[in-house]
Design a protein around this motif. Sequence first.
Motif, short mmCIF file in Angstrom:
data_model
loop_
_atom_site.label_atom_id
_atom_site.label_comp_id
_atom_site.label_asym_id
_atom_site.label_seq_id
_atom_site.Cartn_x
_atom_site.Cartn_y
_atom_site.Cartn_z
N ARG A 257 -12.65 4.51 -34.47
CA ARG A 257 -11.60 4.28 -33.48
C ARG A 257 -11.19 2.82 -33.53
O ARG A 257 -11.95 1.94 -33.97
N ASP A 258 -10.01 2.59 -33.08
CA ASP A 258 -9.44 1.25 -33.10
C ASP A 258 -9.66 0.58 -31.76
O ASP A 258 -9.33 1.13 -30.70
N PHE A 259 -10.21 -0.65 -31.82
CA PHE A 259 -10.42 -1.47 -30.62
C PHE A 259 -9.85 -2.85 -30.91
O PHE A 259 -10.40 -3.61 -31.72
N ASP A 260 -8.71 -3.14 -30.28
CA ASP A 260 -8.10 -4.47 -30.44
C ASP A 260 -7.91 -4.78 -31.92
O ASP A 260 -8.40 -5.80 -32.43
N GLU A 261 -7.23 -3.89 -32.60
CA GLU A 261 -6.91 -4.05 -34.01
C GLU A 261 -8.16 -4.11 -34.87
O GLU A 261 -8.14 -4.60 -36.00
N GLU A 262 -9.27 -3.65 -34.35
CA GLU A 262 -10.51 -3.59 -35.11
C GLU A 262 -11.00 -2.15 -35.14
O GLU A 262 -11.02 -1.47 -34.12
N GLN A 263 -11.37 -1.70 -36.29
CA GLN A 263 -11.86 -0.33 -36.42
C GLN A 263 -13.38 -0.34 -36.28
O GLN A 263 -14.08 -1.06 -36.98
N ARG A 264 -13.86 0.53 -35.35
CA ARG A 264 -15.30 0.59 -35.11
C ARG A 264 -15.73 2.05 -35.21
O ARG A 264 -15.02 2.96 -34.80
N TYR A 265 -16.93 2.22 -35.75
CA TYR A 265 -17.48 3.56 -35.93
C TYR A 265 -18.47 3.86 -34.81
O TYR A 265 -19.26 3.01 -34.40
N ASP A 293 -31.58 -6.71 -39.05
CA ASP A 293 -31.02 -6.89 -40.39
C ASP A 293 -29.56 -6.45 -40.46
O ASP A 293 -28.89 -6.66 -41.46
N THR A 294 -29.08 -5.80 -39.42
CA THR A 294 -27.69 -5.34 -39.46
C THR A 294 -26.94 -5.77 -38.22
O THR A 294 -26.01 -5.10 -37.79
N LYS A 295 -27.34 -6.88 -37.61
CA LYS A 295 -26.75 -7.30 -36.35
C LYS A 295 -25.26 -7.55 -36.49
O LYS A 295 -24.47 -7.24 -35.59
N ASP A 296 -24.84 -8.07 -37.65
CA ASP A 296 -23.44 -8.40 -37.81
C ASP A 296 -22.62 -7.19 -38.26
O ASP A 296 -21.42 -7.32 -38.46
N ARG A 297 -23.28 -6.08 -38.41
CA ARG A 297 -22.56 -4.94 -38.95
C ARG A 297 -22.47 -3.79 -37.94
O ARG A 297 -22.18 -2.66 -38.30
N ILE A 298 -22.74 -4.09 -36.67
CA ILE A 298 -22.69 -3.04 -35.66
C ILE A 298 -21.27 -2.49 -35.58
O ILE A 298 -20.31 -3.22 -35.46
N GLY A 299 -21.14 -1.15 -35.64
CA GLY A 299 -19.85 -0.50 -35.51
C GLY A 299 -18.99 -0.57 -36.75
O GLY A 299 -17.83 -0.14 -36.71
N THR A 300 -19.52 -1.12 -37.83
CA THR A 300 -18.70 -1.25 -39.04
C THR A 300 -19.14 -0.30 -40.14
O THR A 300 -18.55 -0.29 -41.21
#
Length: 1016
Positions: A257-265, A293-300
């Motif tokens: 889904r799109d959140f503020d022009e950002e796509q998050r899973y 190890d995946t803190k920066d990849r949440i929702g991506t």
Amino acid sequence: MIDFPGSVISIRRDSFACVADAHSYALLDVDRLQKIPLFPISSLDDSQPGNVGGHVEDISGNTSGGVSRSASSAQGYPTGLSDDRGHARSTSLGAFMSGGSRRNGPRAGSSEQTGRETPEGIFREGSPSPAVAALQAAQLESSPVSNQPLPSPPTDPVAADAPPPAPASASVSAPVYLQPHIASPTPQEFLLVTGTGPRDPGVGMFVNLDGDPTRSTLEFDKYPDDLVVDGRGVGVDPTPTTVDDEEEGFVLASMARDFDEEQRYGIEIQRWDLDPGEAETEKFWLETPPLDDTKDRIGTVRIGLRSVVDLGDVYFDEVVNRLRLKRFQPFATRSMDASILSLHSVDSRTSMSLERVSGERELFESGDSLPEGWEEHRNQEELHFAQRLGHCRTHLVAWSGSNIWWTVRNPLALRLDSVISAVITTEIRNDQTYPSLDRRKLVELVNSLRGREAKTETEFLSLGYIRQRVGLLLFMSGLDALASPPTEPEYRIAEDALLEGGLDPRVILAIVPYLRNEILEGKTGIWIHGGVKDVADSFITNSIPADNPDVKDSVMSGHILHFLRRFLASWRKKKGFGSIANESEVFRSVDAALLIVLLLLDQSSPPGPPRGKSVRLDLYELVDGGVDCFERAISLLESHHRLYALSRLYQSRKMAGEVLATWRRILEGELDEGGDFREGEQRVREYLTKIRNSALVQEYGVWLAARNPRLGVQVFAEDRSLAKFQPTQVVQILREGAPGAVKDYLEYLVFDKNHAEYINELIAYYLDIVTHKLEESKEARAILAQTYQSYRALRPPKPTYRQFITDNAIDEEWWHSRLRLLQLLGGSQGSASKYDVAAILDRIAPYTQALVPEVIILDGRQGHHEEALKLLTHGLGDYDTAISYCFRGGSSIYHPISGIVARESLPTQEQQAKLFNFLLAEFLKIEDVSNRIEQTSSLLERFGSWFDIGYALSLIPDTWSVELVSGFLISALRRMVRERSETMIVKSLSGAENLKVAAQLIEMVDAAGPSIEAET
């Protein structure tokens, strides 16, 4: 074997299977080898042949054409899908995969499409369209069946599913390929997903085993990447395989889904078993939890979902901490001195009993000590038990990248607790933190739980915990001096929640400063849910000191007091329930607190007995029914100066001595703030007739007789009294304890009970009173002389002397005693022969000039009629009484005014005539000539038959005119003529009778005939 080319996914239910290829869905009847084409996966896909939907096809290998589809025998899904208990629709579904965000879906409206209506064009006849070459590429993206090993997360559908864009000049638009999704929420239904594109919303369609739609559709914000269902659904009968499943049904869809022009899973969660009209459509968004190890990849990273065969076990420490029982210590957070100070600030009158209460608590809680380490052992037991409550099982897994998780429902306690936490904010006042909450949302939460019945032990405890916490928070908000007070409906809701949740009432008492000291913890203490304990401890620790004026007004408000009145009264109704732990300590605390609340509320009631349904009536019902905290209740009632209520408390225990002692305190002037002990002396008398304790009856009967002799003596003379006394014994008791009541007791026996044997003693009392007064008071003697003079001065007709002195009585004891004395001497009680005339004459000899009526009566008793008539005529001038004296023979001159006189009690006419002759002689001696003539003429005319005419005429002066005695003469002559006529008649009758007898004799002789007697 069934040949279904191009199948990419299938779900089987018994002999039916729902399958999909790259383009459309179909139903297969495995036993009959038939296929029912359904609808395309993408509604924009025009590449399907014309036989998609609408016909049943034979797939057994027979080349004959498809048969017409018969009308479906399956009916629509039952409409009763609503569930009043499905209240989690309005709460968070935050799962083990925490860290996600929540989104509420829009409310379904009639004017816009919400995804809950069947889209047009789904069930249409497919138009012929050529196949496309990209079909094989779409098949490569198909998902395996559910019992195969977990696949890798789905790849980007944009690259895999969408073909290259068609050139602008193409006359036919390029086909759209979507990944099919099939789930079976119930044994009779399949859930299929269709859409228009991978970035467009998706629609979930429910079909039965005949391929007919059964429910309203579901709407997905984006077309799902993966889809699973959980729960058997509200209104769906359980099967052996789903009996342990949760009743609420949810569908979980993985998407981007799109959140503020950002796509998050993440995962979109919504209910599948509710119709849109039942409640607001609510959706929840859940993202993967953060990992180091995946803190920066949440929702991506894409998320995969699958339902597996084996169940996973998950344990929630939060549930354990909230539901486990912990010991609540109300006096640990604040010292006893602080509690006492708060009580002082509320009502100083109760301060006298605080030391006593503390002593009672220590005594009660002492005794057989518990084994060492018992509390630690209890904590371990509660922990083990609560760990069972925090255990959940799931068959859903989610994975993302190299991480995999169990996807589990949040337990009910955590879901509802999150709603509570969301409405609580904190405020800082005076460097202390205080909670502030939205009461309206808490009320909505309580209302959502109404009528919900728990199906498991965990659900039962969770609902009880939530109700306890919500009720406690609502109640505590009313004690916040700086916040607006709750409304009455909010208090009622808090009360219902606390009662239904079963919160120990001592927790509520601990919240209120002036009731905290009434808590009895007992040996094992108070054990409550950990989450409730945290709320109570925080409030007590951070509450504003009780001596603050704002706090005092808040905790003493009418709403708070009435809330406590209803709440504690409801708890008292649970006495005897086996489910109440530490029953003795609980109800001793409840009774004491309720008594304080009622005493505080009753302070504003007007004095006097209760009217209708009032606080005072509740107070009396409480003490009448008995309280467990008996000693504490005594001290409270004493400190509030409620003596009458205290006496009723003693009555509930049948403590007659304490009841009478308390009433005596009230009657002797001690303060009783209720002011409702009316006609106290009369109530004491009535109470004494109902008890059998002779010692108590004697003690308080003598006391009452000393205060009110007339009322007190009835205690000893009453026939209905359970304690019996002999009259001689009573006289002796009264002489020793209440001498002034002896006369009243004797009067009660003689006049009310007609005991003539006590007349002499009573006459002696009257004589003592009268002679003592005449001896010491010249004024009394002058009063009596004045009465004689005034009476003689009256002209006839006039009342009798007795009536005269009764009508002109003075309010003094000696006067009333003399009237009673005349009544006894005159024989109106039938006492003519019951008293000693000589002894009485000796007593009154010095006062014969003052006690003329008494002398007259006594002369008559001795047969001195001439002296008596002389005194009546010349001493008193009571002519009517003198005539009555003659007529009655002097037996009673003070006879009852009304009633029938027995003929036997009257003297003979000769005796009466003799007395009338004496009276005639005295009337002719009256000094006043007019009175003499009037009374003599009246006497002769009225009672002429009692006089000999010759004797009467010899007494009448020759100077009197015949007219003065004409009435007498006429009546006398008439009497003489009547007597002469009667004599003649009698003589004639006697002669006739003589002749009749002689004639009868002759007839008898004739009948007998002659007889011859021979001489010997």
